[in-house]
Design a protein around this motif. Structure first.
Motif, PDB file in Angstrom:
ATOM      1  N   ALA A   1       0.985  -1.159   0.120  1.00 21.52           N
ATOM      2  CA  ALA A   1       0.135  -0.004  -0.002  1.00 21.52           C
ATOM      3  C   ALA A   1       0.856   1.213  -0.085  1.00 21.52           C
ATOM      4  O   ALA A   1       1.979   1.300   0.568  1.00 21.52           O
ATOM      5  N   ARG A   2       0.386   2.288  -0.656  1.00 17.52           N
ATOM      6  CA  ARG A   2       1.105   3.420  -0.719  1.00 17.52           C
ATOM      7  C   ARG A   2       0.019   4.588  -0.672  1.00 17.52           C
ATOM      8  O   ARG A   2      -1.089   4.539  -0.646  1.00 17.52           O
ATOM      9  N   HIS A   3       0.621   5.722  -0.115  1.00 19.28           N
ATOM     10  CA  HIS A   3      -0.045   6.979   0.224  1.00 19.28           C
ATOM     11  C   HIS A   3      -1.168   6.888   1.109  1.00 19.28           C
ATOM     12  O   HIS A   3      -2.353   6.932   0.781  1.00 19.28           O
ATOM     13  N   ILE A   4      -0.937   6.301   2.485  1.00 20.25           N
ATOM     14  CA  ILE A   4      -2.003   6.061   3.413  1.00 20.25           C
ATOM     15  C   ILE A   4      -2.480   7.346   4.127  1.00 20.25           C
ATOM     16  O   ILE A   4      -1.606   7.800   4.604  1.00 20.25           O
ATOM     17  N   ARG A   5      -3.738   7.132   4.545  1.00 20.74           N
ATOM     18  CA  ARG A   5      -4.115   8.221   5.210  1.00 20.74           C
ATOM     19  C   ARG A   5      -5.399   7.682   6.305  1.00 20.74           C
ATOM     20  O   ARG A   5      -6.205   7.147   5.525  1.00 20.74           O
ATOM     21  N   ALA A   6      -5.315   8.164   6.993  1.00 25.27           N
ATOM     22  CA  ALA A   6      -6.666   7.970   8.148  1.00 25.27           C
ATOM     23  C   ALA A   6      -6.650   9.012   8.840  1.00 25.27           C
ATOM     24  O   ALA A   6      -5.762   9.657   9.547  1.00 25.27           O
ATOM     25  N   ALA A   7      -7.975   9.352   9.457  1.00 25.76           N
ATOM     26  CA  ALA A   7      -8.272  10.684   9.999  1.00 25.76           C
ATOM     27  C   ALA A   7      -9.821  10.368  10.680  1.00 25.76           C
ATOM     28  O   ALA A   7     -10.344   9.695  10.179  1.00 25.76           O
ATOM     29  N   HIS A   8      -9.879  11.107  11.805  1.00 24.98           N
ATOM     30  CA  HIS A   8     -11.317  11.126  12.553  1.00 24.98           C
ATOM     31  C   HIS A   8     -11.239  12.482  13.535  1.00 24.98           C
ATOM     32  O   HIS A   8     -10.337  13.136  13.763  1.00 24.98           O
ATOM     33  N   ARG A   9     -12.501  12.728  13.847  1.00 25.83           N
ATOM     34  CA  ARG A   9     -12.599  13.828  14.914  1.00 25.83           C
ATOM     35  C   ARG A   9     -13.572  13.329  15.864  1.00 25.83           C
ATOM     36  O   ARG A   9     -14.781  13.324  15.614  1.00 25.83           O
ATOM     37  N   SER A  10     -12.907  13.039  17.099  1.00 24.74           N
ATOM     38  CA  SER A  10     -13.622  12.408  18.257  1.00 24.74           C
ATOM     39  C   SER A  10     -12.595  12.351  19.214  1.00 24.74           C
ATOM     40  O   SER A  10     -11.367  12.601  19.056  1.00 24.74           O
ATOM     41  N   ARG A  11     -12.892  11.838  20.286  1.00 27.15           N
ATOM     42  CA  ARG A  11     -12.001  11.680  21.732  1.00 27.15           C
ATOM     43  C   ARG A  11     -11.599  10.264  21.291  1.00 27.15           C
ATOM     44  O   ARG A  11     -10.794   9.899  22.367  1.00 27.15           O
ATOM     45  N   ASN A  12     -11.869   9.328  20.135  1.00 27.00           N
ATOM     46  CA  ASN A  12     -11.487   8.003  20.036  1.00 27.00           C
ATOM     47  C   ASN A  12      -9.824   8.344  19.898  1.00 27.00           C
ATOM     48  O   ASN A  12      -9.332   9.193  19.403  1.00 27.00           O
ATOM     49  N   HIS A  13      -9.320   7.000  19.641  1.00 32.34           N
ATOM     50  CA  HIS A  13      -7.892   6.896  19.526  1.00 32.34           C
ATOM     51  C   HIS A  13      -7.629   6.078  18.082  1.00 32.34           C
ATOM     52  O   HIS A  13      -8.100   4.701  18.442  1.00 32.34           O
ATOM     53  N   LEU A  14      -6.808   6.361  17.022  1.00 34.59           N
ATOM     54  CA  LEU A  14      -6.437   5.246  16.169  1.00 34.59           C
ATOM     55  C   LEU A  14      -5.331   4.602  16.771  1.00 34.59           C
ATOM     56  O   LEU A  14      -4.282   5.064  17.776  1.00 34.59           O
ATOM     57  N   ALA A  15      -5.450   3.438  16.110  1.00 33.56           N
ATOM     58  CA  ALA A  15      -4.240   2.511  16.945  1.00 33.56           C
ATOM     59  C   ALA A  15      -3.698   1.696  15.638  1.00 33.56           C
ATOM     60  O   ALA A  15      -4.399   1.233  14.616  1.00 33.56           O
TER      61      ALA A  15
ATOM     62  N   ARG B   1      -3.235  -3.292  -8.346  1.00 35.82           N
ATOM     63  CA  ARG B   1      -4.279  -4.213  -8.838  1.00 35.82           C
ATOM     64  C   ARG B   1      -4.376  -5.488  -8.589  1.00 35.82           C
ATOM     65  O   ARG B   1      -5.220  -6.216  -8.079  1.00 35.82           O
ATOM     66  N   GLU B   2      -3.177  -6.249  -8.590  1.00 36.26           N
ATOM     67  CA  GLU B   2      -3.108  -7.557  -8.358  1.00 36.26           C
ATOM     68  C   GLU B   2      -3.269  -7.871  -6.790  1.00 36.26           C
ATOM     69  O   GLU B   2      -3.426  -9.156  -6.331  1.00 36.26           O
ATOM     70  N   ARG B   3      -3.076  -6.874  -5.789  1.00 35.68           N
ATOM     71  CA  ARG B   3      -3.377  -7.202  -4.392  1.00 35.68           C
ATOM     72  C   ARG B   3      -4.864  -6.817  -4.119  1.00 35.68           C
ATOM     73  O   ARG B   3      -5.207  -7.047  -2.570  1.00 35.68           O
ATOM     74  N   TYR B   4      -5.780  -6.299  -4.773  1.00 35.82           N
ATOM     75  CA  TYR B   4      -6.751  -5.872  -4.384  1.00 35.82           C
ATOM     76  C   TYR B   4      -7.727  -7.101  -4.223  1.00 35.82           C
ATOM     77  O   TYR B   4      -8.804  -7.070  -3.177  1.00 35.82           O
ATOM     78  N   GLY B   5      -7.822  -8.017  -5.085  1.00 30.40           N
ATOM     79  CA  GLY B   5      -8.723  -9.005  -4.841  1.00 30.40           C
ATOM     80  C   GLY B   5      -8.487  -9.889  -3.473  1.00 30.40           C
ATOM     81  O   GLY B   5      -9.443  -9.991  -2.721  1.00 30.40           O
ATOM     82  N   PRO B   6      -7.199 -10.271  -3.295  1.00 32.21           N
ATOM     83  CA  PRO B   6      -6.807 -10.794  -2.065  1.00 32.21           C
ATOM     84  C   PRO B   6      -7.229  -9.926  -0.927  1.00 32.21           C
ATOM     85  O   PRO B   6      -7.522 -10.616   0.268  1.00 32.21           O
TER      86      PRO B   6
END
Length: 484
Positions: free
Chosen positions: A226-240, A312-317
């Protein structure tokens, strides 16, 4: 008239005593008649010889450059060849040992103890970086308040300490992804040099599971590659984030980690947290192993946005493994997903695709937007004009989001992906777009003030026409009145 090859021209050069073959005699006679007897100039440029081999690296350690050359072979009155006689390539050798004298320092030191400035005084010289041209050899006299320029630095000298540019013929050049200095070749989102984002797929979804209890919930598998990974949220929860070995990279075991840069799966993960409500995770990739993104719930989940590019070849798995684990990964439209009820946290409610038509919430009629003036207004004022097929639609409280497949681009001020989201600022957009139909769209780019959202916006009463050959002709005509 055709041009002779290089080796043929060399054999016919003045002073040659050998006897050329009849065909060469004929070619030379025809060329002479056309260019001398008939008074007609040769057309087009000359021909390049093949590139020579690359030279040795200009540096003995660290970064330097190699050069290769070619020559232009042309007849009298023929134009010069188009292009460059020299090509420069970045070369990377093992890092210089601690204490090694930088290249620019060595060049300044060559003038130590030598009279300059028309006097017999001598000075000790060190590099000076405050002059306008960073590719001049500007040296400061130690213990004095003046500097002197000794001409250009040698090719391959870094423009400034800590930067990627190198000086070539007095200019500061950076290397493209092909390693050539001055090249504008760049990697696409798939990591291919000069590619068109067609060897990978863009995964962009929102995890909305409410969660029946406080604790860790799986958001998504981030597969190897995977490339150019991004995750975000707005809350008091925490990403791990958990590595492939089952150990947490950060925010694991009910302990909140500090913001910063973490090493994981062969890439650097930048974890940021704004006091109060916002967290983000970013990584350039490619990842060398699978990662698991989780959210530590302390309050109801308002949604965790995540995205990445995947070969593309990794999307199905990836899809098969994620669904086998029972994670509620949201599928790309045309499915429409409603927020999940708290009674069934592991089984999202999925509503089958439906076409636009009568709805329980009546929408007012849209204004008439036909006519040449309306077309010109939106074509000239838009950032993007393209043909696309509508794959899906999600209606939210304040806007409607369409997922579209871009098929033909007429105008774009920045790159478009094959799959894009187009946002309309209403739950009753005007004009409405029907699923599985092709449209010609004019959209604007909208970036939120905090820089977290970059949207393609279809303005209210904007330009969206069912595509047809006639519509194609009209928009191409509009392009003549408002070029890029």
């Amino acid at each position: 008239m055709g041009k002779l090859r290089q080796r043929e021209e060399e054999r016919l050069a003045p002073g040659h005593t050998g006897r050329p073959r009849p065909l060469r005699n004929l070619l030379l006679l025809l060329w002479t008649l056309l260019n001398c007897g008939l008074g007609v100039n040769a057309q087009g440029p000359g021909e390049w010889t093949p590139w020579g081999s690359w030279s040795r690296c200009s540096s003995s350690c660290g970064r330097g450059l190699s050069v290769r050359r070619r020559q232009c072979v042309r007849f009298p009155r023929e134009e010069l060849c188009w292009g460059d006689t020299h090509e420069y390539r970045l070369c990377q050798l093992p890092e210089c040992p601690p204490g090694a004298v930088p290249f620019r320092d060595l060049q300044c030191a060559l003038y130590n103890g030598h009279p300059v400035l028309g006097t017999q005084k001598t000075y000790q010289w060190v590099p000076f970086y405050g002059a306008p041209n960073q590719c001049d050899l500007n040296c400061l006299a130690e213990g004095h308040d003046f500097y002197h320029s000794f001409g250009r630095v040698l090719d391959g000298t870094p423009c400034r300490p800590g930067t990627q540019g190198l000086c070539v013929a007095g200019r500061c050049l950076s290397a493209g992804c092909d390693g050539l200095l001055g090249s504008d070749a760049r990697e696409d989102r798939c990591g291919r040099c000069g590619g068109a984002n067609d060897s990978c797929l863009f995964v962009q979804r929102v995890f909305r599971d409410a969660g029946a209890f406080a604790g860790y919930w799986n958001v998504t598998l981030i597969p190897e590659g995977a490339r150019h990974i991004r995750a975000a949220h707005r809350s008091r929860n925490h990403l791990a984030l958990m590595g492939g070995d089952g150990h947490y990279v950060f925010n694991g075991n009910w302990a909140v980690s500090p913001p910063g840069t973490y090493e994981a799966a062969g890439t650097r993960v930048v974890y940021t947290r704004v006091t109060g409500s916002e967290e983000t995770l970013r990584a350039a990739g490619p990842t060398s192993e699978d990662l698991l993104l989780q959210v530590l719930l302390q309050e109801p989940n308002p949604g965790v946005e995540f995205e990445f590019w995947l070969p593309r070849e990794r999307y199905g798995p990836f899809q098969a493994e994620a669904q086998g684990q029972g994670w509620s990964l949201r599928q790309p439209q045309p499915q429409e997903v409603d927020p999940q009820s708290p009674e069934s946290p592991a089984a999202p409610t999925v509503i089958p695709p439906r076409t636009l038509g009568p709805t329980p919430d009546p929408c007012p009629p849209c204004p008439d937007t036909r006519g040449r003036a309306h077309r010109l207004l939106h074509y000239c004022g838009s950032d993007f004009v393209f043909r696309a097929r509508v794959l899906g639609r999600v209606r939210q409280a304040q806007e409607t989001r369409y997922e579209v497949r871009v098929q033909l681009i007429y105008k774009n001020r920045s790159p478009l992906r094959a799959l894009e989201y187009v946002w309309a600022p209403s739950r009753c957009p005007c004009p409405p777009l029907a699923l599985h139909r092709d449209y010609l769209l004019a959209a604007r780019r909208l970036i939120s003030p905090d820089g977290t959202q970059d949207w393609l916006l279809l303005p209210h009463a904007g330009y969206a026409r069912p595509w047809s050959p006639a519509e194609d002709s009209r928009v191409r005509l509009a392009a003549r009145h408002c070029p890029l």
